[in-house]
Motif scaffolding. Structure first.
Motif, PDB file in Angstrom:
ATOM      1  N   GLU A  17       0.844  -1.203   0.000  1.00 15.77           N
ATOM      2  CA  GLU A  17       0.000   0.000   0.000  1.00 15.77           C
ATOM      3  C   GLU A  17       0.879   1.253   0.000  1.00 15.77           C
ATOM      4  OE1 GLU A  17      -3.299  -0.269  -0.479  1.00 15.77           O
ATOM      5  OE2 GLU A  17      -2.988   1.897  -0.727  1.00 15.77           O
ATOM      6  N   GLU A  18       1.929   1.226   0.822  1.00 19.67           N
ATOM      7  CA  GLU A  18       2.856   2.370   0.874  1.00 19.67           C
ATOM      8  C   GLU A  18       3.522   2.578  -0.484  1.00 19.67           C
ATOM      9  OE1 GLU A  18       4.568   1.534   5.240  1.00 19.67           O
ATOM     10  OE2 GLU A  18       6.108   2.138   3.795  1.00 19.67           O
ATOM     11  N   ILE A  19       3.955   1.466  -1.085  1.00 15.48           N
ATOM     12  CA  ILE A  19       4.633   1.566  -2.386  1.00 15.48           C
ATOM     13  C   ILE A  19       3.667   2.119  -3.435  1.00 15.48           C
ATOM     14  CG2 ILE A  19       5.687   0.212  -4.273  1.00 15.48           C
ATOM     15  CD1 ILE A  19       6.766  -1.674  -2.046  1.00 15.48           C
ATOM     16  N   ARG A  20       2.432   1.614  -3.423  1.00 17.18           N
ATOM     17  CA  ARG A  20       1.439   2.074  -4.415  1.00 17.18           C
ATOM     18  C   ARG A  20       1.131   3.565  -4.242  1.00 17.18           C
ATOM     19  NH1 ARG A  20      -0.924  -3.055  -4.234  1.00 17.18           N
ATOM     20  NH2 ARG A  20      -2.096  -2.419  -2.396  1.00 17.18           N
ATOM     21  N   VAL A  23       3.866   5.364  -5.870  1.00 20.69           N
ATOM     22  CA  VAL A  23       3.753   5.216  -7.331  1.00 20.69           C
ATOM     23  C   VAL A  23       2.663   6.158  -7.861  1.00 20.69           C
ATOM     24  CG1 VAL A  23       3.025   3.625  -9.171  1.00 20.69           C
ATOM     25  CG2 VAL A  23       4.623   2.840  -7.415  1.00 20.69           C
ATOM     26  N   LYS A  24       1.553   6.216  -7.150  1.00 20.18           N
ATOM     27  CA  LYS A  24       0.426   7.052  -7.594  1.00 20.18           C
ATOM     28  C   LYS A  24       0.859   8.517  -7.705  1.00 20.18           C
ATOM     29  CE  LYS A  24      -4.507   7.346  -6.765  1.00 20.18           C
ATOM     30  NZ  LYS A  24      -5.631   6.873  -6.005  1.00 20.18           N
ATOM     31  N   ALA A  25       1.616   8.969  -6.700  1.00 17.13           N
ATOM     32  CA  ALA A  25       2.094  10.360  -6.716  1.00 17.13           C
ATOM     33  C   ALA A  25       3.059  10.567  -7.892  1.00 17.13           C
ATOM     34  CB  ALA A  25       2.781  10.684  -5.390  1.00 17.13           C
ATOM     35  N   GLU A 158      14.061  -5.518   4.121  1.00 15.64           N
ATOM     36  CA  GLU A 158      14.532  -4.166   4.427  1.00 15.64           C
ATOM     37  C   GLU A 158      13.462  -3.347   5.131  1.00 15.64           C
ATOM     38  OE1 GLU A 158      15.995  -2.873   0.646  1.00 15.64           O
ATOM     39  OE2 GLU A 158      17.977  -3.782   1.001  1.00 15.64           O
ATOM     40  N   ARG A 159      12.242  -3.396   4.606  1.00  8.30           N
ATOM     41  CA  ARG A 159      11.174  -2.566   5.196  1.00  8.30           C
ATOM     42  C   ARG A 159      10.683  -3.111   6.529  1.00  8.30           C
ATOM     43  NH1 ARG A 159       7.926   1.337   1.531  1.00  8.30           N
ATOM     44  NH2 ARG A 159       9.167   1.289  -0.367  1.00  8.30           N
ATOM     45  N   SER A 160      11.056  -4.373   6.846  1.00 11.28           N
ATOM     46  CA  SER A 160      10.662  -4.923   8.148  1.00 11.28           C
ATOM     47  C   SER A 160      11.763  -4.714   9.174  1.00 11.28           C
ATOM     48  CB  SER A 160      10.358  -6.421   8.016  1.00 11.28           C
ATOM     49  OG  SER A 160       9.422  -6.649   7.000  1.00 11.28           O
ATOM     50  N   GLY A 161      12.819  -4.007   8.793  1.00  9.59           N
ATOM     51  CA  GLY A 161      13.883  -3.679   9.740  1.00  9.59           C
ATOM     52  C   GLY A 161      14.834  -4.832  10.018  1.00  9.59           C
ATOM     53  N   VAL A 162      14.899  -5.804   9.132  1.00 10.94           N
ATOM     54  CA  VAL A 162      15.812  -6.941   9.332  1.00 10.94           C
ATOM     55  C   VAL A 162      17.222  -6.500   8.929  1.00 10.94           C
ATOM     56  CG1 VAL A 162      16.357  -9.308   8.599  1.00 10.94           C
ATOM     57  CG2 VAL A 162      13.965  -8.602   8.899  1.00 10.94           C
ATOM     58  N   THR A 163      18.190  -6.804   9.781  1.00  9.05           N
ATOM     59  CA  THR A 163      19.566  -6.387   9.490  1.00  9.05           C
ATOM     60  C   THR A 163      20.203  -7.362   8.499  1.00  9.05           C
ATOM     61  OG1 THR A 163      19.721  -5.531  11.718  1.00  9.05           O
ATOM     62  CG2 THR A 163      21.809  -5.837  10.556  1.00  9.05           C
ATOM     63  N   ILE A 164      20.574  -6.845   7.339  1.00  6.78           N
ATOM     64  CA  ILE A 164      21.191  -7.699   6.310  1.00  6.78           C
ATOM     65  C   ILE A 164      22.723  -7.694   6.417  1.00  6.78           C
ATOM     66  CG2 ILE A 164      21.448  -8.063   3.806  1.00  6.78           C
ATOM     67  CD1 ILE A 164      18.524  -7.148   3.530  1.00  6.78           C
ATOM     68  N   PRO A 165      23.368  -6.535   6.605  1.00  6.66           N
ATOM     69  CA  PRO A 165      24.842  -6.573   6.668  1.00  6.66           C
ATOM     70  C   PRO A 165      25.318  -7.492   7.794  1.00  6.66           C
ATOM     71  CG  PRO A 165      24.053  -4.305   6.518  1.00  6.66           C
ATOM     72  CD  PRO A 165      22.845  -5.169   6.738  1.00  6.66           C
ATOM     73  N   GLY A 166      26.196  -8.403   7.477  1.00  6.19           N
ATOM     74  CA  GLY A 166      26.759  -9.311   8.477  1.00  6.19           C
ATOM     75  C   GLY A 166      25.915 -10.553   8.741  1.00  6.19           C
ATOM     76  N   ASN A 274       3.590  -7.430  -6.940  1.00  6.74           N
ATOM     77  CA  ASN A 274       2.693  -6.678  -7.805  1.00  6.74           C
ATOM     78  C   ASN A 274       2.958  -5.159  -7.687  1.00  6.74           C
ATOM     79  OD1 ASN A 274       0.273  -5.286  -8.559  1.00  6.74           O
ATOM     80  ND2 ASN A 274      -0.796  -7.250  -8.570  1.00  6.74           N
ATOM     81  N   ALA A 275       3.088  -4.659  -6.448  1.00 11.77           N
ATOM     82  CA  ALA A 275       3.310  -3.216  -6.252  1.00 11.77           C
ATOM     83  C   ALA A 275       4.668  -2.792  -6.798  1.00 11.77           C
ATOM     84  CB  ALA A 275       3.207  -2.876  -4.763  1.00 11.77           C
ATOM     85  N   LEU A 276       5.670  -3.667  -6.642  1.00 12.08           N
ATOM     86  CA  LEU A 276       7.016  -3.302  -7.112  1.00 12.08           C
ATOM     87  C   LEU A 276       7.095  -3.275  -8.627  1.00 12.08           C
ATOM     88  CD1 LEU A 276       9.167  -5.067  -4.412  1.00 12.08           C
ATOM     89  CD2 LEU A 276       9.122  -2.618  -4.910  1.00 12.08           C
ATOM     90  N   LEU A 277       6.301  -4.108  -9.275  1.00 12.78           N
ATOM     91  CA  LEU A 277       6.268  -4.077 -10.739  1.00 12.78           C
ATOM     92  C   LEU A 277       5.793  -2.703 -11.222  1.00 12.78           C
ATOM     93  CD1 LEU A 277       6.998  -6.194 -12.823  1.00 12.78           C
ATOM     94  CD2 LEU A 277       4.607  -6.857 -12.897  1.00 12.78           C
ATOM     95  N   LEU A 278       4.816  -2.138 -10.527  1.00 13.91           N
ATOM     96  CA  LEU A 278       4.334  -0.792 -10.879  1.00 13.91           C
ATOM     97  C   LEU A 278       5.437   0.242 -10.637  1.00 13.91           C
ATOM     98  CD1 LEU A 278       0.745  -0.747  -9.301  1.00 13.91           C
ATOM     99  CD2 LEU A 278       1.456  -1.657 -11.506  1.00 13.91           C
ATOM    100  N   ALA A 279       6.156   0.068  -9.519  1.00 11.28           N
ATOM    101  CA  ALA A 279       7.247   1.009  -9.216  1.00 11.28           C
ATOM    102  C   ALA A 279       8.328   0.928 -10.299  1.00 11.28           C
ATOM    103  CB  ALA A 279       7.828   0.697  -7.838  1.00 11.28           C
ATOM    104  N   HIS A 280       8.622  -0.296 -10.761  1.00  9.15           N
ATOM    105  CA  HIS A 280       9.627  -0.458 -11.828  1.00  9.15           C
ATOM    106  C   HIS A 280       9.146   0.261 -13.103  1.00  9.15           C
ATOM    107  CE1 HIS A 280      11.503  -4.446 -10.094  1.00  9.15           C
ATOM    108  NE2 HIS A 280      11.460  -3.470  -9.216  1.00  9.15           N
ATOM    109  N   LEU A 281       7.841   0.132 -13.366  1.00  6.77           N
ATOM    110  CA  LEU A 281       7.282   0.733 -14.586  1.00  6.77           C
ATOM    111  C   LEU A 281       7.462   2.254 -14.567  1.00  6.77           C
ATOM    112  CD1 LEU A 281       4.284   1.924 -15.940  1.00  6.77           C
ATOM    113  CD2 LEU A 281       5.677   0.295 -17.198  1.00  6.77           C
TER     114      LEU A 281
END
Ligand code: NAD
Length: 312
Positions: A17-20, A23-25, A158-166, A274-281
């Motif tokens: 929803e946040e991504i959409r 995208v809408k804006a 990333e958006r759930s705050g999970v630490t990826i580095p390390g 689905n939302a990210l495909l719109l963002a890519h577009l």
């Protein structure tokens, strides 16, 4: 939200929803400046029910954020004629300046190679990252178009705050659309990554030491709680139909007893894809117009700012 066993539930819908909304804006700003909305072309070559449902969802999502869409149905009497028509359709859409992005329904019908699409699609319109140029950019740590599902798995972390580095990460699945791009993105993000696949002897030996487990194998119940390190974060990309129900690759009940966070299926990675495909577009539309304003240069220059993180 948490599961009954206490693991945090990583749901896709609120993030989607946040991504959409973003995208809408962006679509409104693009349309106001350019006098036309960004447009997606969806090419279908032989209709199969499950992927038609997926494509219809994408078309509906486009309409909800103001993106134009065009549906191209490729027929053809024989496989050869169909392949030729498919190539011609993708080539024409690649050359059409009113089209910002192209997706082709997968899998292609038997006898038609992915190469037919790859040879015809403009990498700048390849919003689901199937072109070798985009795959190569990802491999080298540059920014191109990555497959939306792989992007969704990373975005979820990333958006759930999970630490990826390390982090120690295990990816199960090595396909070019999910497993491998997820692995490259995790490496780029600073994780130590092990890729397991159908020839891996003892998957549990790997998953038991992983902080992050991403599963994309298409095998229901492949990962159970007993295979996880306590507190692991589990992203289940799998989509399987079992007894008429959609399930992932992870045995949710046992895994949520051990994991600290887990994606549900359905409702996890799917809505984000689905939302990210719109963002890519929208990104494709913006880059193409920026590019034509500055005189069209090579696709690499247009899609790739230099890597921001060192590859060391
Ligand atoms: P694929 O069939 O191309 O690849 C599957 C991978 O899993 C292969 O690399 C294979 O080596 C590995 N594998 C198979 N059986 C295994 C086993 N027993 N143990 C370990 N590894 C095994 O599939 P894909 O296109 O990568 O899709 C994977 C899953 O993700 C499928 O369930 C698919 O439906 C789902 N999917 C979900 C989305 C989404 O939006 N959530 C999008 C695309 C695909």
């Amino acid at each position: 939200m948490t599961t009954r066993a206490g693991a945090r539930l990583l749901e896709g819908a609120p993030i989607a929803e946040e991504i959409r909304a973003g995208v809408k804006a962006d679509v409104a700003a693009f349309t106001a400046t350019r006098g036309r909305p960004p447009a997606l072309a969806v090419v279908v070559c032989g209709r199969s029910a499950p992927s038609m449902v997926y494509l219809e969802r994408i078309l509906k999502a486009c309409a909800s954020v103001g993106i134009d869409s065009r549906f191209v149905d490729v027929e053809g009497e024989t496989v050869t004629a169909q392949a030729e028509e498919l190539a011609a359709a993708v080539r024409a859409l690649s050359a059409d300046t009113t089209i910002s992005g192209i997706i082709v329904q997968m899998p292609l019908p038997p006898g038609i190679s992915l190469r037919v699409v790859v040879d015809a699609i403009d990498p700048l319109k390849d919003i689901d990252g199937i072109h070798p140029l985009n795959a190569g950019l990802l491999r080298l740590g540059y920014e191109g178009f990555v497959p939306a599902t792989a992007h969704a798995a990373l975005e979820m972390l990333e958006r759930s705050g999970v630490t990826i580095p390390g982090a120690e990460a295990v990816v199960i699945g090595r396909s070019p659309v999910v497993g491998m791009p997820v692995s490259f993105m995790l490496v780029k993000g600073g994780a130590t990554v092990t890729v397991c696949h159908s020839r891996t002897g003892d998957i549990a030996a790997h998953t038991r030491r992983a902080d992050i487990v991403v599963v994309a194998a298409g095998k229901p119940g492949l990962v159970t709680g007993a295979m996880l390190k306590p507190g692991a974060v589990v992203v289940d990309v799998g989509i399987n139909v079992v007894d008429g129900r959609i399930v992932g690759d992870v045995d949710f009940a046992s895994a949520s007893e051990v994991a600290s966070a887990i994606t549900p299926v359905p409702g996890g990675v799917g809505p984000l894809t689905n939302a990210l495909l719109l963002a890519h577009l929208v990104r494709a539309a913006q880059r193409q117009t920026a590019d034509s304003d500055a005189a069209r240069v090579s696709p690499i220059a247009a899609v790739s700012p230099p890597p921001t993180q060192g590859a060391s």
